[in-house]
Structure formats: structure tokens, C-alpha cells
Design an enzyme around this catalytic site. Structure first.
Site, mmCIF file in Angstrom:
data_model
loop_
_atom_site.group_PDB
_atom_site.id
_atom_site.type_symbol
_atom_site.label_atom_id
_atom_site.label_comp_id
_atom_site.label_asym_id
_atom_site.label_seq_id
_atom_site.Cartn_x
_atom_site.Cartn_y
_atom_site.Cartn_z
ATOM 1 N N ASN A 143 -14.049 125.016 60.430
ATOM 2 C CA ASN A 143 -14.402 124.823 59.026
ATOM 3 C C ASN A 143 -15.548 123.839 58.811
ATOM 4 O O ASN A 143 -15.868 123.503 57.670
ATOM 5 C CB ASN A 143 -13.175 124.377 58.238
ATOM 6 C CG ASN A 143 -12.009 125.321 58.419
ATOM 7 O OD1 ASN A 143 -11.035 124.963 59.063
ATOM 8 N ND2 ASN A 143 -12.127 126.529 57.908
ATOM 9 N N ILE B 55 -19.561 121.849 55.418
ATOM 10 C CA ILE B 55 -18.103 121.816 55.375
ATOM 11 C C ILE B 55 -17.570 122.910 54.463
ATOM 12 O O ILE B 55 -18.062 123.092 53.350
ATOM 13 C CB ILE B 55 -17.617 120.447 54.852
ATOM 14 C CG1 ILE B 55 -18.100 119.337 55.783
ATOM 15 C CG2 ILE B 55 -16.106 120.416 54.687
ATOM 16 C CD1 ILE B 55 -17.924 117.952 55.227
ATOM 17 N N CYS B 56 -16.552 123.614 54.936
ATOM 18 C CA CYS B 56 -15.849 124.599 54.121
ATOM 19 C C CYS B 56 -14.527 123.981 53.690
ATOM 20 O O CYS B 56 -13.588 123.858 54.481
ATOM 21 C CB CYS B 56 -15.605 125.879 54.922
ATOM 22 S SG CYS B 56 -14.713 127.136 53.976
ATOM 23 N N LEU B 57 -14.477 123.540 52.448
ATOM 24 C CA LEU B 57 -13.281 122.955 51.856
ATOM 25 C C LEU B 57 -13.263 123.369 50.399
ATOM 26 O O LEU B 57 -14.191 123.043 49.651
ATOM 27 C CB LEU B 57 -13.311 121.428 52.002
ATOM 28 C CG LEU B 57 -12.117 120.641 51.490
ATOM 29 C CD1 LEU B 57 -10.837 121.033 52.227
ATOM 30 C CD2 LEU B 57 -12.374 119.148 51.618
#
Length: 153
Positions: A76, A83-85
Site C-alpha cells: 500500500n 500511500i494508499c489509505l
């Protein structure tokens, strides 16, 4: 987290004194120099990861921009720090994106969760890391350990 809050308060006093030569009039860069220490569990135990947060003037109507400054092998987080959030997304299909009620504390908790319960191999940003995990979990763990030794101590 207390350090981040006190840094934000200090930077608020500087906001009014910015000059035209500042890097950006639309964002206030808050550099989080403290390291996020990962819990003693999971793939990333023992690593120290540094993040940079840019807080826009429209905060908290829009989310801050966060980048990981430490090179990491993570499904992620890309090696270049994206960032993948979901809570960092202004609009999210699943309804878990940014909302004006969220705080920087939520962001810190979310980042910490990426190393434990939100570690997601099914919907990755770093597809190569996720596929590596699916192919060979032990080799994935070895690569994570190598990155921690080289970049996150």
C-alpha cells in the site's frame, strides 16, 4: 502524536509571517520528522518510517497530503512514497475517505494501521509487492527485512 500537535501550533504562529518567496501559498508544509515506530509484530517489526505531511489551507475540508520518506517494500506504499489509505482520499467509494471531522491524529492512526490490520494485499497500490507476497511469502518477508535493514533503522 503530541510532537505533531505541538509542531502544528508552532507553525501556526509562522503562517502569518510567510513571505511571497515561500514554497507555496496554498499549502503549509508540516514536516513530520519524528519516526513512526512500528509495533513489535508483523512484517515491519523493528522498522522506523518517516513521513512528510502537507497541510493545505483548506484543511480540514480537504485531507492532508502524506508521503513516506523511507523506502519500503509494502503493498500500500510505493517505493517512491505514495500511500494508499482511504482516509487520505477526498472522495472514497466505500465511504471511508476524508471527512471534515477527521483529524491529523486519525491520519497517524491510519498510517500505523497500514503496518498491521490495514495491510492490504487484495487492493494494492504497489502491485509488484502484493504479487510478490502471493507468489512467495517467505521471499516477500526477506525483502521487507532487507529494506528495513537498509532504509528503516
Amino acid at each position: 502524536m503530541l510532537t505533531l500537535a505541538s509542531k502544528l501550533k508552532r507553525d501556526d504562529g509562522l503562517k502569518g509571517s510567510r513571505t511571497a518567496a515561500s514554497a507555496s501559498d496554498s499549502t503549509r508544509r508540516v514536516s513530520v520528522r519524528d519516526k513512526l515506530l512500528v509495533k513489535d509484530e508483523g512484517y515491519y517489526q523493528g522498522g522506523k518510517f518517516q513521513f512528510e505531511t502537507e497541510v493545505p489551507d483548506a484543511y480540514n475540508m480537504v485531507p492532508p497530503k502524506v508521503k513516506c520518506l523511507t523506502k519500503i517494500w509494502h503493498p500500500n506504499i510505493t517505493e517512491t512514497g505514495e500511500i494508499c489509505l482511504s482516509l487520505l482520499r477526498e472522495h472514497s467509494i466505500d465511504g471511508t475517505g476524508w471527512a471534515p471531522t477527521r483529524t491529523l491524529k486519525d491520519v497517524v492512526w491510519g498510517l500505523n494501521s497500514l503496518f498491521t490490520d490495514l495491510l492490504n494485499f487484495d487492493d494494492p497500490l504497489n502491485i509488484e509487492a502484493a504479487e510478490h507476497h502471493l507468489r512467495d511469502k517467505e521471499d516477500f518477508r526477506n525483502k521487507v527485512d532487507d529494506y528495513i535493514k537498509r532504509y528503516a533503522r
